[in-house]
Design a protein around this motif. Structure first.
Motif, short mmCIF file in Angstrom:
data_model
loop_
_atom_site.label_atom_id
_atom_site.label_comp_id
_atom_site.label_asym_id
_atom_site.label_seq_id
_atom_site.Cartn_x
_atom_site.Cartn_y
_atom_site.Cartn_z
N LEU A 133 -74.84 111.69 38.72
CA LEU A 133 -74.68 111.80 37.27
C LEU A 133 -75.65 112.81 36.68
N THR A 134 -76.84 112.93 37.27
CA THR A 134 -77.87 113.78 36.68
C THR A 134 -78.06 115.09 37.44
N ALA A 178 -66.89 106.49 40.94
CA ALA A 178 -67.77 106.93 39.87
C ALA A 178 -68.56 108.17 40.29
N MET A 237 -75.22 107.14 42.74
CA MET A 237 -74.44 107.37 41.53
C MET A 237 -75.30 108.03 40.45
N PRO A 295 -82.33 99.68 34.97
CA PRO A 295 -81.73 98.48 34.37
C PRO A 295 -80.57 97.91 35.18
N LEU A 296 -79.85 98.79 35.88
CA LEU A 296 -78.71 98.32 36.65
C LEU A 296 -79.15 97.55 37.91
N LEU A 345 -84.66 106.03 34.51
CA LEU A 345 -84.30 105.39 33.24
C LEU A 345 -82.89 104.82 33.26
N LEU A 346 -81.97 105.59 33.86
CA LEU A 346 -80.57 105.17 33.85
C LEU A 346 -80.33 104.02 34.81
N ILE A 368 -83.17 90.08 40.74
CA ILE A 368 -83.23 88.64 40.46
C ILE A 368 -82.77 87.83 41.67
N PHE A 369 -81.60 88.18 42.21
CA PHE A 369 -81.05 87.35 43.27
C PHE A 369 -81.81 87.52 44.58
N ILE A 380 -81.35 95.21 37.91
CA ILE A 380 -81.89 93.90 37.54
C ILE A 380 -81.22 92.73 38.28
N PRO A 381 -79.86 92.66 38.30
CA PRO A 381 -79.25 91.52 39.00
C PRO A 381 -79.68 91.42 40.47
N PHE A 393 -68.20 94.72 45.54
CA PHE A 393 -67.69 95.21 44.26
C PHE A 393 -68.14 96.67 44.04
N LEU A 447 -85.41 110.73 34.41
CA LEU A 447 -84.15 110.37 33.75
C LEU A 447 -83.34 109.45 34.66
N LEU A 496 -66.03 100.45 43.79
CA LEU A 496 -65.96 101.26 42.57
C LEU A 496 -66.88 102.47 42.55
#
Lengths: 219, 245, 221
Positions: free
Chosen positions: C151-152, C211, C147, C168-169, C164-165, C175-176, C171-172, C203, C161, C207
């Motif tokens: 996008l880029t 996107a 994705m 952060p996505l 960077l985008l 963690i798990f 992270i979940p 999920f 870039l 989706l």
């Protein structure tokens, strides 16, 4: 000012019509209040200087970009309502060839066959028609610019779309190929197809219904 | 309803509306901020546990709440921008993003400053601070993406799509960070979990929250006006506007 | 379905001809794994504690590296523009890209997991958890990476870039996945973490293709 010079002939139905189209790119108005239409059996040539907005107009007509103003109609219907039908009936070949340099001519053609929903077939004969016999299994990066253009235009020999939108299709082609392509256009128009193209060249084949739209360069 | 809303999507109308609202919003925002903060910082009683250091909540909490609220506002604008292809909404996404990023930064810095006397260190991997940090990254991503294209319009659309993806992810990130935090931290930090607050402290806090909200709206109005002028500079109405000046 | 099959065949051909595109990220993964013991010291106990985080950070960086070039060629030579104009083949194209991207970057990480376990001193229980989390997690890494790449694709500044985008996505997932491995090494059940990872994957699977299509469309407009 733009003076749309349309010599539209009332042969066949209007396939695509754009009314009062405006386009602003990078803070420059390319064209404003432009009316354009193409009928079945008609070839519409869009001419104009470099940077006059020919490609932008084609991309708007192909539904790739949005006009800043104005509306588009496909068979008299607003394009947003019938977009799926329109896209299925449109063969757009842009400024870039649409072929992957790492794939051979045959592989590129079979990719576009699949993308057009057409069953695989023997493409050797087609490549021979295009003057590419013997180059079927050579990666396209080894081909010359004109040969690559021929591979990209091969789509026009198996597509069943009615409307063709072609951005500079004659680029890099030699004289023989240009004549052959124009004859292929002629056959398509005879069958009731329609073509919108940009080119700097004057067309050598006399088409029955031909019109020209001159875009002026604007500051 | 859409027929009624449609004229408000015209850049010229939005420009005029923003111009009319901005002075009122900024005046109201500044007054509310002064009242809320002076009341909160000078006239409320000190906390029995934290002394005077808790008073930073009058800046920290509004900034933190509004950093989240601003992100959802941005995502709503982005959704409108992509679904109905309304350009004003695209520009609003870019107008909102930096304001939200600054609020997030304020929340982070004041949170760290609050942490120093409370925890004895500037940074603790507390769940809410970590979430806020991730939120800042999401904002910065939207801003970076919007500026990465040679075509402004493509940048605005891409940023809108990313904002929507971000808002879907935000709750997932938030809850996973909270869960991670309870997994790794002892009970020592959870004493701030849900502080019950005395009404005398609550009122100035609510006023400050409202002030941050109104100031956000004012700043967005201002930035949106600039964006409209920048993007519409070749339209006749902008030319008339400039000539009238 | 015929179209999807043809498209997957094309992508596999391209992968076979451009081996560096998927071999280099794998090499990167292994090198990053080797750097950690050199940085924090080779103590087996320390490595065992840090292993989940190390593996997953290396994995998400290498998947991101591999995703970056995914659409570049097809954008540059106009394939994407013409597919967007034709509209109908776009979904098959995106699905083919997603599948082959996972096949060339995610699956090799799963296959490399025994080597990882060896290098980082992961015990048998931890290895099983590593295998499961990689199986469930790498498709999600691919989805988000693809994705970001879409996008880029027409952006002036590419790689950094994208990171960077998308980071952060991740992270979940980070963690798990690391929590599942940690739970496994301490002998606890980690079905819950796996279930959450599966939920996130499904999920995203529903989706993200949409996107990606939206991102490709706006990049050619």
């Amino acid at each position: 000012m733009i003076k749309p010079q349309t010599f539209a002939v009332s042969a066949g139905q209007i396939i695509l019509q754009g009314t009062a189209l405006s386009c602003i790119r990078q803070d420059r108005v390319l064209f404003e209040q432009l009316d354009v239409s193409v009928r079945s059996g008609e070839l519409l040539q869009i001419a104009g200087k470099n940077g006059a907005g020919k490609s932008s107009l084609l991309r708007i007509l192909a539904g790739l970009a949005q006009a800043d103003d104005g509306s588009l109609y496909y068979l008299q219907q607003p394009i947003a309502k019938v977009y799926a039908d329109y896209a299925a009936n449109l063969c757009y070949i842009g400024h870039h060839s649409g072929i992957h340099e790492q794939l051979t001519a045959l592989e590129n053609i079979s990719f576009w066959r699949a993308a057009s929903g057409i069953a695989p077939a023997d493409d050797f004969a087609l490549l021979a028609t295009l003057g590419l016999a013997g180059l079927e299994d050579v990666p396209c990066r080894m081909l010359s610019a004109g040969q690559q253009r021929r591979v990209s235009l091969a789509r026009l020999w198996f597509t069943n779309c009615q409307l063709w939108i072609l951005d500079e299709p004659f680029t890099a082609l030699d004289q023989v190929a240009i004549v052959m392509l124009q004859q292929h256009f002629f056959a398509h128009l005879q069958q009731g197809g329609a073509i919108i193209l940009t080119t700097h060249q004057s067309l050598s084949v006399a088409f029955v219904h031909q019109s020209k739209l001159e875009l002026a360069y604007r500051w | 309803m859409f027929k009624w809303l449609h004229p408000y999507a015209k850049p010229e109308t939005v420009y005029q509306l923003c111009g009319r609202f901005y002075p009122w919003l900024i005046a109201l925002g500044v007054v509310l901020l002064l009242v809320g903060n002076i009341w909160g910082l000078a006239f409320t009683p000190a906390d029995y546990q934290q002394g005077d250091s808790y008073r930073i909540i009058h800046i920290h909490v509004p900034a933190a709440i509004m950093s989240m609220g601003t992100y959802s506002a941005m995502a709503i604008a982005a959704f409108i921008a992509l679904v109905w292809q309304i350009k004003v909404a695209q520009w609003s996404v870019l107008a909102i993003a930096p304001v939200g990023a600054i609020y997030t930064a304020i929340a982070l810095i004041t949170g760290m400053a609050w942490g120093k006397p409370m925890w004895g260190t500037w940074w603790v991997w507390d769940a809410r601070l970590t979430s806020e940090l991730v939120l800042l990254f999401l904002y910065l991503g939207v801003i970076a993406l919007s500026g990465a294209f040679s075509d402004r319009q493509t940048g605005a659309k891409a940023a809108s799509l990313l904002a929507i993806v971000g808002v879907i992810n935000l709750p997932i990130i938030h809850f996973s960070v909270e869960w991670w935090n309870t997994l790794h931290q002892g009970a020592s930090l959870t004493k701030f979990a849900k502080p019950s607050i005395d009404p005398s402290m609550l009122w100035p806090l609510l006023i400050s929250i409202l002030a941050f909200k109104v100031i956000m709206l004012a700043l967005v109005c201002l930035r949106l006006r600039t964006a409209i002028l920048l993007n519409e500079q070749h339209r006749p109405w902008v030319k008339n506007l400039v000539e009238a000046q | 379905m015929v179209m999807l099959g043809q498209f997957i065949k094309r992508e596999l051909r391209l992968l076979a001809r451009q081996k560096a595109d998927w071999l280099n990220p794998l090499l990167f993964f292994v090198i990053v794994l080797c750097l950690f013991p050199l940085g924090v010291g080779p103590s087996p106990n320390l490595l065992r504690i840090m292993a989940p985080g190390i593996v997953w950070i290396a994995a998400l960086l290498s998947v991101l590296l591999a995703a970056e070039r995914l659409f570049k060629d097809d954008y540059r030579n106009g394939v994407i523009e013409q597919l967007v104009a034709a509209r109908q083949p776009l979904l098959s194209f995106v699905l083919a890209k997603l599948f082959t991207n996972w096949l060339s970057t995610g699956l090799p990480l799963v296959l490399l997991s025994p080597v990882v376990a060896l290098l980082l001193n992961i015990d048998a229980a931890g290895f099983v958890a590593l295998l499961f989390t990689l199986l469930l997690g790498t498709p999600l890494l691919s989805l988000l990476g693809v994705m970001g790449a879409a996008l880029t694709v027409s952006a002036d500044k590419g790689g950094i870039l994208l990171a960077l985008l998308i980071l952060p996505l991740y992270i979940p997932l980070l963690i798990f996945a690391s929590a599942a491995m940690e739970a496994a090494t301490t002998g606890m059940s980690y079905h819950g973490q796996l279930a959450i990872m599966l939920a996130m994957l499904l999920f995203a699977l529903a989706l993200i293709p949409l996107a990606v299509i939206g991102a490709l469309k706006l990049n050619v407009s």
